[in-house]
Scaffold this motif. Structure first.
Motif, PDB file in Angstrom:
ATOM      1  N   ALA A 158       0.829  -1.212   0.000  1.00  0.00           N
ATOM      2  CA  ALA A 158       0.000   0.000   0.000  1.00  0.00           C
ATOM      3  C   ALA A 158       0.860   1.257   0.000  1.00  0.00           C
ATOM      4  O   ALA A 158       0.540   2.245  -0.686  1.00  0.00           O
ATOM      5  CB  ALA A 158      -0.929  -0.011   1.211  1.00  0.00           C
ATOM      6  N   ALA A 159       1.972   1.239   0.736  1.00  0.00           N
ATOM      7  CA  ALA A 159       2.868   2.398   0.759  1.00  0.00           C
ATOM      8  C   ALA A 159       3.503   2.641  -0.610  1.00  0.00           C
ATOM      9  O   ALA A 159       3.620   3.782  -1.058  1.00  0.00           O
ATOM     10  CB  ALA A 159       3.948   2.193   1.819  1.00  0.00           C
ATOM     11  N   VAL A 160       3.909   1.561  -1.299  1.00  0.00           N
ATOM     12  CA  VAL A 160       4.491   1.706  -2.643  1.00  0.00           C
ATOM     13  C   VAL A 160       3.456   2.249  -3.626  1.00  0.00           C
ATOM     14  O   VAL A 160       3.753   3.118  -4.459  1.00  0.00           O
ATOM     15  CB  VAL A 160       5.054   0.356  -3.122  1.00  0.00           C
ATOM     16  CG1 VAL A 160       5.480   0.444  -4.583  1.00  0.00           C
ATOM     17  CG2 VAL A 160       6.234  -0.061  -2.261  1.00  0.00           C
ATOM     18  N   ILE A 161       2.211   1.773  -3.522  1.00  0.00           N
ATOM     19  CA  ILE A 161       1.152   2.264  -4.416  1.00  0.00           C
ATOM     20  C   ILE A 161       0.898   3.749  -4.186  1.00  0.00           C
ATOM     21  O   ILE A 161       0.751   4.542  -5.137  1.00  0.00           O
ATOM     22  CB  ILE A 161      -0.130   1.439  -4.212  1.00  0.00           C
ATOM     23  CG1 ILE A 161       0.088  -0.003  -4.686  1.00  0.00           C
ATOM     24  CG2 ILE A 161      -1.300   2.062  -4.967  1.00  0.00           C
ATOM     25  CD1 ILE A 161      -1.086  -0.909  -4.416  1.00  0.00           C
ATOM     26  N   LEU A 162       0.858   4.165  -2.926  1.00  0.00           N
ATOM     27  CA  LEU A 162       0.664   5.584  -2.630  1.00  0.00           C
ATOM     28  C   LEU A 162       1.837   6.425  -3.124  1.00  0.00           C
ATOM     29  O   LEU A 162       1.650   7.547  -3.615  1.00  0.00           O
ATOM     30  CB  LEU A 162       0.473   5.778  -1.125  1.00  0.00           C
ATOM     31  CG  LEU A 162      -0.839   5.231  -0.540  1.00  0.00           C
ATOM     32  CD1 LEU A 162      -0.848   5.390   0.969  1.00  0.00           C
ATOM     33  CD2 LEU A 162      -2.038   5.928  -1.160  1.00  0.00           C
ATOM     34  N   LEU A 163       3.067   5.889  -3.013  1.00  0.00           N
ATOM     35  CA  LEU A 163       4.234   6.613  -3.512  1.00  0.00           C
ATOM     36  C   LEU A 163       4.171   6.782  -5.024  1.00  0.00           C
ATOM     37  O   LEU A 163       4.446   7.866  -5.558  1.00  0.00           O
ATOM     38  CB  LEU A 163       5.506   5.871  -3.105  1.00  0.00           C
ATOM     39  CG  LEU A 163       6.831   6.476  -3.597  1.00  0.00           C
ATOM     40  CD1 LEU A 163       7.011   7.890  -3.042  1.00  0.00           C
ATOM     41  CD2 LEU A 163       8.008   5.592  -3.222  1.00  0.00           C
ATOM     42  N   ALA A 165       1.457   6.796  -6.849  1.00  0.00           N
ATOM     43  CA  ALA A 165       0.380   7.742  -7.134  1.00  0.00           C
ATOM     44  C   ALA A 165       0.828   9.180  -6.895  1.00  0.00           C
ATOM     45  O   ALA A 165       0.488  10.086  -7.674  1.00  0.00           O
ATOM     46  CB  ALA A 165      -0.835   7.417  -6.269  1.00  0.00           C
ATOM     47  N   MET A 166       1.617   9.408  -5.851  1.00  0.00           N
ATOM     48  CA  MET A 166       2.100  10.757  -5.571  1.00  0.00           C
ATOM     49  C   MET A 166       3.060  11.232  -6.661  1.00  0.00           C
ATOM     50  O   MET A 166       2.973  12.378  -7.134  1.00  0.00           O
ATOM     51  CB  MET A 166       2.787  10.792  -4.205  1.00  0.00           C
ATOM     52  CG  MET A 166       3.300  12.153  -3.795  1.00  0.00           C
ATOM     53  SD  MET A 166       4.029  12.136  -2.149  1.00  0.00           S
ATOM     54  CE  MET A 166       5.406  11.023  -2.394  1.00  0.00           C
ATOM     55  N   ILE A 167       3.974  10.363  -7.088  1.00  0.00           N
ATOM     56  CA  ILE A 167       4.909  10.733  -8.158  1.00  0.00           C
ATOM     57  C   ILE A 167       4.154  10.979  -9.465  1.00  0.00           C
ATOM     58  O   ILE A 167       4.468  11.925 -10.219  1.00  0.00           O
ATOM     59  CB  ILE A 167       5.973   9.633  -8.327  1.00  0.00           C
ATOM     60  CG1 ILE A 167       6.823   9.514  -7.062  1.00  0.00           C
ATOM     61  CG2 ILE A 167       6.862   9.911  -9.543  1.00  0.00           C
ATOM     62  CD1 ILE A 167       7.815   8.375  -7.097  1.00  0.00           C
ATOM     63  N   ALA A 168       3.148  10.160  -9.759  1.00  0.00           N
ATOM     64  CA  ALA A 168       2.363  10.359 -10.976  1.00  0.00           C
ATOM     65  C   ALA A 168       1.605  11.677 -10.937  1.00  0.00           C
ATOM     66  O   ALA A 168       1.511  12.387 -11.951  1.00  0.00           O
ATOM     67  CB  ALA A 168       1.393   9.194 -11.163  1.00  0.00           C
ATOM     68  N   ALA A 169       1.067  12.032  -9.779  1.00  0.00           N
ATOM     69  CA  ALA A 169       0.357  13.314  -9.665  1.00  0.00           C
ATOM     70  C   ALA A 169       1.301  14.490  -9.882  1.00  0.00           C
ATOM     71  O   ALA A 169       0.954  15.474 -10.553  1.00  0.00           O
ATOM     72  CB  ALA A 169      -0.320  13.410  -8.298  1.00  0.00           C
ATOM     73  N   ILE A 170       2.512  14.400  -9.331  1.00  0.00           N
ATOM     74  CA  ILE A 170       3.489  15.473  -9.532  1.00  0.00           C
ATOM     75  C   ILE A 170       3.904  15.554 -10.996  1.00  0.00           C
ATOM     76  O   ILE A 170       4.023  16.641 -11.573  1.00  0.00           O
ATOM     77  CB  ILE A 170       4.713  15.242  -8.631  1.00  0.00           C
ATOM     78  CG1 ILE A 170       4.312  15.339  -7.156  1.00  0.00           C
ATOM     79  CG2 ILE A 170       5.815  16.247  -8.938  1.00  0.00           C
ATOM     80  CD1 ILE A 170       5.419  14.980  -6.199  1.00  0.00           C
TER      81      ILE A 170
END
Length: 221
Positions: A158-163, A165-170
């Protein structure tokens, strides 16, 4: 009926009403506000179940960050409701099919998923250790031990998926768009006065346009 049961029914009724208004409200801002109300009532139910950590996490993460972000984004997008409603009946069959599948899965879990399970026991504030001494029980500490021991790999996934997603949003935010009006500060610093102001020579006196037109006609005659 005791006070705890009364609060449970109160939170449950308000939660169901808020959840219903989330999907029926025509104004997106009103839908987000009702979703915030639904999360707050869910946090109250978590408190009644003595899951203080989950309740505080729901309030801090969802109400304090995610839903406020959703609210500002919805208010800044200036969504045109009339344009959104145009494709409602076009996509209604797919939406109805997905809703029916989700309802069937939830019904299957609620009707058959909890059979053969023992009734959960109430969590006491004090437990007895191996030495026979009464020590205070920490729900948050027990949850942390469970997450980082038995469920360590799901937490890491879950932490890797959130990371990601955050990089993709940036990355999506920093992409170069054609309609962007952003100005490079380096170009502003290197600019010269000659690049901004253009001096044009004009005669000191010039007849107005209304008088210049008859004078030009007289010269032609």
């Amino acid at each position: 009926m005791d006070a705890k049961t009364g609060f449970f029914y109160l939170f449950a009724v308000v939660l169901l009403y808020a959840a219903f208004r989330v999907i029926t409200a025509r104004n997106p801002v009103h839908a987000v506000l009702h979703l915030i109300l639904a999360f707050s009532q869910a946090a109250g139910i978590w408190l009644l179940l003595k899951a203080e950590f989950l309740a505080i996490t729901l309030v801090l993460v969802y109400l304090g960050a995610v839903m406020v972000l959703f609210l500002f984004v919805v208010m800044m997008l200036d969504i045109r409701i009339d344009a959104v409603r145009k494709g409602f009946w076009k996509h209604f069959p797919v939406a109805a099919l997905i809703g029916a599948i989700v309802t069937f899965e939830m019904a299957a879990v609620l009707m058959t998923g909890f059979r053969g399970m023992e009734e959960p026991k109430a969590i006491a504030d004090v437990v007895v250790n191996a030495a026979g001494q009464a020590v205070p029980y920490s729900n948050t500490k027990a949850l942390g031990k469970l997450l980082y021991s038995e469920y360590l790999y799901p937490v890491e996934v879950a932490a890797v998926i959130l990371l990601v997603a955050m990089i993709a949003a940036i990355a999506l935010t920093l992409r170069q768009r054609k309609d962007s009006k952003a100005i490079d500060p380096a170009d502003q610093i290197r600019v010269r006065a000659a690049d901004r102001v253009v001096m044009m020579k004009m005669p000191a006196t010039e007849p107005p346009a209304a008088e210049a037109a008859p004078a030009a006609e007289e010269k032609k005659q």
